[in-house]
Design an enzyme around this catalytic site. Structure first.
Site, PDB file in Angstrom:
ATOM      1  N   LEU A  58       0.944  -1.171  -0.062  1.00 40.26           N
ATOM      2  CA  LEU A  58       0.006  -0.315   0.005  1.00 40.26           C
ATOM      3  C   LEU A  58       0.916   1.290  -0.174  1.00 40.26           C
ATOM      4  O   LEU A  58       1.421   1.750   1.087  1.00 40.26           O
ATOM      5  CB  LEU A  58      -0.897   0.063   1.181  1.00 40.26           C
ATOM      6  CG  LEU A  58      -1.666  -1.336   1.564  1.00 40.26           C
ATOM      7  CD1 LEU A  58      -2.482  -1.319   2.887  1.00 40.26           C
ATOM      8  CD2 LEU A  58      -2.470  -1.797   0.453  1.00 40.26           C
ATOM      9  N   CYS A 107      12.143  12.453   2.529  1.00 42.57           N
ATOM     10  CA  CYS A 107      11.448  11.120   2.820  1.00 42.57           C
ATOM     11  C   CYS A 107      11.972   9.951   2.353  1.00 42.57           C
ATOM     12  O   CYS A 107      12.940  10.250   1.316  1.00 42.57           O
ATOM     13  CB  CYS A 107       9.996  11.276   2.839  1.00 42.57           C
ATOM     14  SG  CYS A 107       9.501  11.507   1.095  1.00 42.57           S
ATOM     15  N   GLU A 129      -1.860  11.655  -0.056  1.00 45.37           N
ATOM     16  CA  GLU A 129      -0.461  12.930   0.004  1.00 45.37           C
ATOM     17  C   GLU A 129      -0.251  13.044   1.510  1.00 45.37           C
ATOM     18  O   GLU A 129      -1.348  13.499   2.263  1.00 45.37           O
ATOM     19  CB  GLU A 129      -0.530  13.873  -0.668  1.00 45.37           C
ATOM     20  CG  GLU A 129       0.627  14.802  -0.684  1.00 45.37           C
ATOM     21  CD  GLU A 129       1.725  14.357  -1.746  1.00 45.37           C
ATOM     22  OE1 GLU A 129       2.943  14.240  -1.226  1.00 45.37           O
ATOM     23  OE2 GLU A 129       1.336  13.844  -2.827  1.00 45.37           O
ATOM     24  N   ASP A 137      -1.679  10.765  11.656  1.00 45.30           N
ATOM     25  CA  ASP A 137      -1.781   9.974  10.488  1.00 45.30           C
ATOM     26  C   ASP A 137      -3.056   9.787  10.176  1.00 45.30           C
ATOM     27  O   ASP A 137      -4.031   9.339  10.905  1.00 45.30           O
ATOM     28  CB  ASP A 137      -1.307   8.520  10.570  1.00 45.30           C
ATOM     29  CG  ASP A 137      -1.134   7.745   9.273  1.00 45.30           C
ATOM     30  OD1 ASP A 137      -1.730   7.904   8.524  1.00 45.30           O
ATOM     31  OD2 ASP A 137      -0.065   6.902   9.155  1.00 45.30           O
ATOM     32  N   ARG A 163      -4.600   8.406   7.502  1.00 42.34           N
ATOM     33  CA  ARG A 163      -5.014   7.341   6.394  1.00 42.34           C
ATOM     34  C   ARG A 163      -5.922   6.342   7.121  1.00 42.34           C
ATOM     35  O   ARG A 163      -5.954   5.557   8.171  1.00 42.34           O
ATOM     36  CB  ARG A 163      -3.648   6.753   5.955  1.00 42.34           C
ATOM     37  CG  ARG A 163      -2.976   7.611   5.120  1.00 42.34           C
ATOM     38  CD  ARG A 163      -1.520   7.136   4.752  1.00 42.34           C
ATOM     39  NE  ARG A 163      -0.553   6.921   5.907  1.00 42.34           N
ATOM     40  CZ  ARG A 163       0.633   6.406   5.886  1.00 42.34           C
ATOM     41  NH1 ARG A 163       1.089   6.273   4.793  1.00 42.34           N
ATOM     42  NH2 ARG A 163       1.456   6.470   7.006  1.00 42.34           N
TER      43      ARG A 163
END
Length: 225
Positions: A74, A89, A115, A149, A151
């Site tokens: 992922l 990163c 993003e 986070d 996500r």
């Protein structure tokens, strides 16, 4: 892996996760070439009915052996590194590595439009500015009033189900990805770490991910490259 070219929505029996069903809308063969000369042919699949409404893409590479589950990554979109080569990163090198490893083994890379760990490009760049003032990557997000986070991998689980995948080996250093997929009904057989891609600009970022969110990166190797 099952061929889902231009498939209609799967029936309940073909959706072992129990999630709201997504369906493959298009599957097309695309030759890929990277800046270092590595080239491979992949199928790119797009989807209907994803929970978050985003335009995520599955990159289908190779064919896993019958006795092993597919290798899956992922990969959260990172314009700054995937496209522009940012050294802040490790996303671009992880993407390049993942494509080759998955092609050799057989599996799928899900390119997810998340993003900045889900906060968006502009907010990510705002967070970079705060990091330049001394905050770490998670502190910068919270200083902007955003989650550390954001996500959610429901759409990723839907995509895998639409492709007939219910069991996989996960190529990732992030334990949250495996935990969410398992909660969503998928079987993660093995957690396969990525390589360690350090630069003089990302070592603190990588060490922070290990300390704050238990990413499976060896701290002893996190020195400037």
């Amino acid at each position: 892996m099952p061929d889902s070219r231009n498939a209609t929505a799967p029936s309940d029996s073909s959706n072992p996760t129990g999630l709201s069903a997504a369906a493959v809308r298009t599957r097309v063969t695309v030759p890929l070439r990277f800046g270092d000369g590595y080239a491979v042919t992949a199928d790119l699949a797009t989807f209907h009915h994803l929970a978050d409404g985003q335009e995520h893409v599955a990159v289908i590479l190779g064919e896993p052996p019958a006795d092993r589950p597919p290798l899956v990554r992922l990969h959260s979109e990172c314009l700054t590194s995937d496209v522009l080569g940012s050294a802040r990163c490790d996303c671009g090198p992880q993407l390049r590595e993942a494509v080759e490893r998955i092609a050799a083994r057989g599996g799928i890379l899900l390119y997810l439009r998340q993003e900045g760990r889900g906060i968006g490009l502009y907010n990510k760049l705002d967070a970079y500015a705060l990091q330049d003032q001394g905050l770490d990557t998670y502190e910068a997000n919270t200083a902007l009033g955003l989650p550390e986070d954001a996500r959610d991998y429901t759409a990723a689980a839907q995509m895998l189900a639409a492709l007939g995948i219910s069991e996989l080996d996960l190529l990732s250093n992030n334990p949250d990805k495996a935990a969410q997929l398992r909660t969503l009904g998928l079987t993660v057989t093995q957690h396969v770490p990525t390589g360690v891609f350090t630069t003089a600009h990302n070592v603190h970022y990588l060490r922070t991910k290990v300390v704050r969110t238990q990413h499976t990166l060896p701290l002893t190797e996190l020195t400037a490259g």
